[in-house]
Structure formats: structure tokens, C-alpha cells
Scaffold this active site. Structure first.
Site, PDB file in Angstrom:
ATOM      1  N   GLU A  73      -7.346 -50.893  69.636  1.00 41.37           N
ATOM      2  CA  GLU A  73      -7.131 -49.519  70.050  1.00 41.37           C
ATOM      3  C   GLU A  73      -8.278 -48.592  69.629  1.00 41.37           C
ATOM      4  O   GLU A  73      -8.065 -47.406  69.377  1.00 41.37           O
ATOM      5  CB  GLU A  73      -5.788 -49.033  69.513  1.00 41.37           C
ATOM      6  CG  GLU A  73      -4.629 -49.805  70.148  1.00 41.37           C
ATOM      7  CD  GLU A  73      -3.259 -49.402  69.626  1.00 41.37           C
ATOM      8  OE1 GLU A  73      -2.337 -49.328  70.454  1.00 41.37           O
ATOM      9  OE2 GLU A  73      -3.114 -49.192  68.413  1.00 41.37           O
ATOM     10  N   HIS A  92      -3.134 -43.720  63.284  1.00 39.38           N
ATOM     11  CA  HIS A  92      -2.117 -44.088  64.275  1.00 39.38           C
ATOM     12  C   HIS A  92      -1.068 -44.947  63.588  1.00 39.38           C
ATOM     13  O   HIS A  92      -1.397 -45.975  62.985  1.00 39.38           O
ATOM     14  CB  HIS A  92      -2.742 -44.859  65.438  1.00 39.38           C
ATOM     15  CG  HIS A  92      -1.738 -45.512  66.331  1.00 39.38           C
ATOM     16  ND1 HIS A  92      -0.646 -44.837  66.843  1.00 39.38           N
ATOM     17  CD2 HIS A  92      -1.637 -46.791  66.789  1.00 39.38           C
ATOM     18  CE1 HIS A  92       0.058 -45.670  67.587  1.00 39.38           C
ATOM     19  NE2 HIS A  92      -0.508 -46.853  67.562  1.00 39.38           N
ATOM     20  N   HIS A  94       3.296 -46.397  63.669  1.00 45.04           N
ATOM     21  CA  HIS A  94       4.530 -46.612  64.411  1.00 45.04           C
ATOM     22  C   HIS A  94       5.704 -46.154  63.542  1.00 45.04           C
ATOM     23  O   HIS A  94       6.757 -46.775  63.532  1.00 45.04           O
ATOM     24  CB  HIS A  94       4.700 -48.091  64.777  1.00 45.04           C
ATOM     25  CG  HIS A  94       3.615 -48.633  65.642  1.00 45.04           C
ATOM     26  ND1 HIS A  94       3.489 -49.977  65.930  1.00 45.04           N
ATOM     27  CD2 HIS A  94       2.587 -48.033  66.291  1.00 45.04           C
ATOM     28  CE1 HIS A  94       2.442 -50.187  66.702  1.00 45.04           C
ATOM     29  NE2 HIS A  94       1.872 -49.012  66.935  1.00 45.04           N
ATOM     30  N   TYR A 119       5.153 -26.197  56.806  1.00 41.54           N
ATOM     31  CA  TYR A 119       4.289 -27.317  56.433  1.00 41.54           C
ATOM     32  C   TYR A 119       3.907 -28.153  57.647  1.00 41.54           C
ATOM     33  O   TYR A 119       2.787 -28.663  57.739  1.00 41.54           O
ATOM     34  CB  TYR A 119       4.977 -28.159  55.357  1.00 41.54           C
ATOM     35  CG  TYR A 119       5.462 -27.283  54.237  1.00 41.54           C
ATOM     36  CD1 TYR A 119       4.572 -26.746  53.314  1.00 41.54           C
ATOM     37  CD2 TYR A 119       6.798 -26.902  54.159  1.00 41.54           C
ATOM     38  CE1 TYR A 119       5.002 -25.884  52.316  1.00 41.54           C
ATOM     39  CE2 TYR A 119       7.242 -26.041  53.173  1.00 41.54           C
ATOM     40  CZ  TYR A 119       6.344 -25.538  52.252  1.00 41.54           C
ATOM     41  OH  TYR A 119       6.767 -24.680  51.290  1.00 41.54           O
ATOM     42  N   HIS A 160       5.928 -45.179  71.670  1.00 40.30           N
ATOM     43  CA  HIS A 160       4.903 -45.930  70.935  1.00 40.30           C
ATOM     44  C   HIS A 160       4.713 -45.378  69.518  1.00 40.30           C
ATOM     45  O   HIS A 160       4.869 -46.111  68.546  1.00 40.30           O
ATOM     46  CB  HIS A 160       3.592 -45.868  71.731  1.00 40.30           C
ATOM     47  CG  HIS A 160       2.487 -46.700  71.207  1.00 40.30           C
ATOM     48  ND1 HIS A 160       1.407 -47.109  71.977  1.00 40.30           N
ATOM     49  CD2 HIS A 160       2.236 -47.209  69.970  1.00 40.30           C
ATOM     50  CE1 HIS A 160       0.574 -47.824  71.248  1.00 40.30           C
ATOM     51  NE2 HIS A 160       1.054 -47.889  70.018  1.00 40.30           N
TER      52      HIS A 160
END
Length: 210
Positions: A73, A92, A94, A119, A160
Site C-alpha cells: 500500500e 494506516h 485496521h 481532542y 477498511h
């Protein structure tokens, strides 16, 4: 920090994310901008067991020049770096709660998590759009991420997970952590018409903290 210190910090922060359940197995990837290119987590690597010496190194044009083969990716990170000159690192994940929000069909695609706390606004910003679904590793995702990232420090990839940028590696990790907590809070209160921060309050936060 020099490159060796950056390598060590990336591995330490990644291990912390893994230990606290922000990633599982070989899910997720992290990159950081260097003066002469980028460091990135290798393909099929666990964020909990990274070796600083084996991190992938890419040149300024995102070509692999050293270390293990980079994540498939790469294009996801490249989209952020090319869209945002202020991006010094990209994370990135999950992570469960943010990914859950990315699966909801009835959220606002321009801002799926509303401004519930200061925040979240301070770390993630005013906007965090949802990028339509593409299969993992599909390079066709790159232009969609690039377009979304031009005016957002973070995006949610539909079904995703989140992609988050920051000025520094630590900033990006903190923002990814805050995003996960905001997603958890949103899922807890969304059925109860929660009080949101007003537009003026959001403007004040961004003017004060950037």
C-alpha cells in the site's frame, strides 16, 4: 532526529499500537518522511515485531532502495505525502472502532465522526471524509485518497480502516489513537442525539491549536 533514531522510534510506536490492539496480525502500515526519502513498514510485517534495520527505505520518488520489500500500500502513503506538504508521517490501521464506523451506510461521508470532543478536532482536524471502497492493494485507490487528503489530515477507507497523517511520526500516531477513541465514543452515543461542538468552537480550536 537522525535516521537511526527515527527507525527506532517507528518500531517502538508500532509495537505500542500492536500491544494495545490497534492492529492485529500483519494489518496496518506506517511511514515517515526523511530528508532523502521515506521509511515504511515492510510487506506482511507485524507492527508488534519490527526490526529497525529491516524497515523499507524508499527514495524521494517512492522507489524501494534498501531494507525489506515495502507494504503493497505504498500508493496510499504517496497519495498523502503528495497531497499534503505538511505530512511528515502516515499511519494506516485496521483499528476496530474506526473500521466499524467505516462500515456504516448512514453516516455523513464528508464527516462520519462529528466533532464530539476538542481532542478529536485538535488531532484529526475539521474533516475526515470517507473514501469509497476499493479492494486492499488496488492502486486505483490512490487518486481518490489524494483528492480527499488535499483538505483533510485523515480519511476513512470504506469497509477498511483509517489513514492518518501528522507533522511528525509521533503526531500521526497520536492522531490515529485519538481517532480510534473518537470512533468508540461516537458508536456509544450516536443513538442518543449527542451535543456536538459548534462551528464556532471548532474554529476556535483550529485557530488556537492548528
Amino acid at each position: 532526529m537522525d535516521e537511526q533514531e527515527t527507525r527506532q522510534l517507528l518500531c517502538e510506536l508500532a509495537a505500542s499500537l500492536f500491544a494495545r490492539g490497534f492492529s492485529v496480525g500483519s494489518a496496518g502500515n506506517i511511514s515517515v518522511r526523511l530528508p532523502d526519502g521515506y521509511l515504511m513498514t515492510p510487506t506482511n510485517s507485524s507492527l508488534g515485531r519490527l526490526d529497525p534495520k529491516r524497515l523499507s527505505k524508499l527514495d524521494a520518488d517512492f522507489r524501494h532502495v534498501d531494507g525489506d520489500k515495502p507494504s503493497k500500500e505504498v500508493f496510499m502513503h504517496r497519495a498523502f505525502y503528495q497531497a499534503r506538504t505538511d505530512a511528515g508521517a502516515v499511519v494506516h490501521l485496521h483499528s476496530t472502532q474506526a473500521t466499524a464506523v467505516s462500515c456504516l451506510p448512514d453516516v455523513d461521508p464528508s464527516q462520519p465522526i462529528p466533532p464530539l470532543t476538542p481532542y478529536f478536532v485538535m488531532r484529526v482536524g475539521r474533516r475526515m471524509p470517507v473514501v469509497p471502497y476499493y479492494r486492499p492493494g488496488d492502486p486505483a485507490m490512490e487518486p481518490a485518497i489524494h483528492a480527499a487528503a488535499r483538505d483533510a489530515r485523515a480519511v476513512l477507507l470504506a469497509n477498511h480502516g483509517p489513514v492518518v497523517s501528522g507533522k511528525t511520526l509521533t503526531d500521526a500516531v497520536y492522531a490515529a489513537e485519538e481517532l480510534e477513541e473518537a470512533a468508540k465514543l461516537f458508536l456509544m452515543v450516536r443513538a442518543h442525539a449527542p451535543r456536538l461542538l459548534t462551528a464556532a468552537q471548532v474554529d476556535d480550536l483550529l485557530a488556537t491549536f492548528g
